[in-house]
Each structure stands twice: as C-alpha cells, then as structure tokens.
Design a protein around this motif. Sequence first.
Motif, PDB file in Angstrom:
ATOM      1  N   UNK A 204       0.844  -1.198   0.000  1.00  0.00           N
ATOM      2  CA  UNK A 204       0.000   0.000   0.000  1.00  0.00           C
ATOM      3  C   UNK A 204       0.881   1.249   0.000  1.00  0.00           C
ATOM      4  N   UNK A 205       0.343   2.334  -0.490  1.00  0.00           N
ATOM      5  CA  UNK A 205       1.076   3.602  -0.471  1.00  0.00           C
ATOM      6  C   UNK A 205       0.561   4.451   0.687  1.00  0.00           C
ATOM      7  N   UNK A 206       1.361   5.419   1.073  1.00  0.00           N
ATOM      8  CA  UNK A 206       0.973   6.324   2.148  1.00  0.00           C
ATOM      9  C   UNK A 206      -0.091   7.282   1.637  1.00  0.00           C
TER      10      UNK A 206
ATOM     11  N   UNK B  65      -2.123  10.778   0.774  1.00  0.00           N
ATOM     12  CA  UNK B  65      -1.791  11.936  -0.054  1.00  0.00           C
ATOM     13  C   UNK B  65      -0.947  12.947   0.733  1.00  0.00           C
ATOM     14  N   UNK B  66       0.160  13.341   0.144  1.00  0.00           N
ATOM     15  CA  UNK B  66       1.035  14.334   0.759  1.00  0.00           C
ATOM     16  C   UNK B  66       1.977  13.777   1.810  1.00  0.00           C
ATOM     17  N   UNK B  67       1.852  12.510   2.145  1.00  0.00           N
ATOM     18  CA  UNK B  67       2.740  11.909   3.143  1.00  0.00           C
ATOM     19  C   UNK B  67       3.917  11.249   2.441  1.00  0.00           C
ATOM     20  N   UNK B  68       4.963  10.970   3.240  1.00  0.00           N
ATOM     21  CA  UNK B  68       6.182  10.384   2.683  1.00  0.00           C
ATOM     22  C   UNK B  68       6.276   8.917   3.066  1.00  0.00           C
ATOM     23  N   UNK B  69       6.624   8.110   2.083  1.00  0.00           N
ATOM     24  CA  UNK B  69       6.838   6.686   2.295  1.00  0.00           C
ATOM     25  C   UNK B  69       8.103   6.272   1.571  1.00  0.00           C
ATOM     26  N   UNK B  70       8.394   4.977   1.599  1.00  0.00           N
ATOM     27  CA  UNK B  70       9.605   4.476   0.949  1.00  0.00           C
ATOM     28  C   UNK B  70       9.509   4.634  -0.565  1.00  0.00           C
TER      29      UNK B  70
ATOM     30  N   UNK C  33       4.045   2.356   2.051  1.00  0.00           N
ATOM     31  CA  UNK C  33       3.843   2.392   3.492  1.00  0.00           C
ATOM     32  C   UNK C  33       5.032   1.698   4.173  1.00  0.00           C
ATOM     33  N   UNK C  34       5.818   2.439   4.976  1.00  0.00           N
ATOM     34  CA  UNK C  34       7.016   1.848   5.588  1.00  0.00           C
ATOM     35  C   UNK C  34       6.747   0.604   6.428  1.00  0.00           C
ATOM     36  N   UNK C  35       5.677   0.583   7.185  1.00  0.00           N
ATOM     37  CA  UNK C  35       5.384  -0.579   8.024  1.00  0.00           C
ATOM     38  C   UNK C  35       5.192  -1.845   7.215  1.00  0.00           C
ATOM     39  N   UNK C  36       4.513  -1.734   6.088  1.00  0.00           N
ATOM     40  CA  UNK C  36       4.265  -2.894   5.234  1.00  0.00           C
ATOM     41  C   UNK C  36       5.570  -3.390   4.608  1.00  0.00           C
ATOM     42  N   UNK C  37       6.396  -2.465   4.153  1.00  0.00           N
ATOM     43  CA  UNK C  37       7.675  -2.851   3.544  1.00  0.00           C
ATOM     44  C   UNK C  37       8.593  -3.453   4.606  1.00  0.00           C
ATOM     45  N   UNK C  38       8.660  -2.828   5.777  1.00  0.00           N
ATOM     46  CA  UNK C  38       9.512  -3.353   6.849  1.00  0.00           C
ATOM     47  C   UNK C  38       9.104  -4.769   7.252  1.00  0.00           C
ATOM     48  N   UNK C  39       7.809  -5.014   7.329  1.00  0.00           N
ATOM     49  CA  UNK C  39       7.334  -6.359   7.682  1.00  0.00           C
ATOM     50  C   UNK C  39       7.762  -7.372   6.619  1.00  0.00           C
TER      51      UNK C  39
END
Length: 179
Positions: A5-7, A9-14, A55-61
């Motif tokens: 998933x992506x973060x 709108x306007x937020x920063x993700x990987x 989404x950083x949490x999803x990628x980190x997992x």
Amino acid sequence: MSSFPTVGRGKRGYDPEQVDGFLSKARSVFDGRARGLTAVDIRRTAFDLRKGGYEPGAVDAALERLEDVFAERERQQARSELGEKEWFGRARELAQVIVNRLDRPDKQRFTRTSPFTLGYSTVEVDRFSARLIRYFSEGLAVSVDEVRTVTFRPQRGGYAEAQVDLLLDSVTDVMLAVR
C-alpha cells in the motif's frame, strides 16, 4: 503493480523504485540467478522517503520475513559446511561476546555521546539490556521482532547509537542462528 500500500496523499513513504529494485535483486539472489545479498544486508537496507511512497510498516514487515528466509538458508548452508557442532560453537561464541557487553554496569555498557549530542536513552537501553541478559541466562522469552523493532528515546549524552545498533544486530544473528 506493487503489492504494497502507499501512504496517504502528501505523506512520505519508501521510494517505490528503490523498494522494487531491491526486492527484484533479492528474488534473483534467492532463485540463484545472482549473488551478493545476505540476511544482514536485508536487515541493514534503507530506502529514501518520497511523497506517495510505499507504506514503511508494510515494507519493513516484508523485509523482516525476507531476512528470516535468507537467514534460514544461510544457517542450513553453514551447518552443512561447518557441521552442527562448529555452527553452534560460533553462535555460542558470539552470544558470549554479547553477554560480556551486557554484563557491564548500568550507564557503562556503551560509549556515551557528548553532552551536546543525542544518543539513545541510557535508562531505556539498560532496561532492554536487562531483558536480553535474562534471555541469554534464563531463557526469558524475547522475540526476534522485539529486538528488531525496539526503539529508544533520544538523550543528550546518551549511548552511541551505532554501538547499540550493532549489538542488537548481533543479538538478532544469534537468535536466528539457534531457532
């Protein structure tokens, strides 16, 4: 299309290109079409942040699961090359180095930053160190995920982050080695 998933709108993700490129390389290494990536490399991977990224949490997992798979493969390979006794002997030696560091007195386990520089909270690191000592000496239940995701508040004059992080990486290595 990515499965992450992506973060909002306007937020920063990987950065999606970096993540997808890294995962493509990992797939090639896993399939035997390439070399040069280890469980430790996966653990130390970092990505730039950009608006609309993953989404950083999803990628980190996903990276944690990938690290586990690579660590298991590396463990099996090392056991077959070294033999079970030698493999566990090396893991035991690393565990002893960790315990020796953790057995130091509170507020003296790691190098301290200057009073003007932020490091990790000595109280929080010492508290987590006490749990790790109990893990190694008494078999206290501590999960690999706890070690991977522990965070410490910043503190002026705290512990040097690089030293603490290196020790936590070593703890993770031992935990994965003896699963």
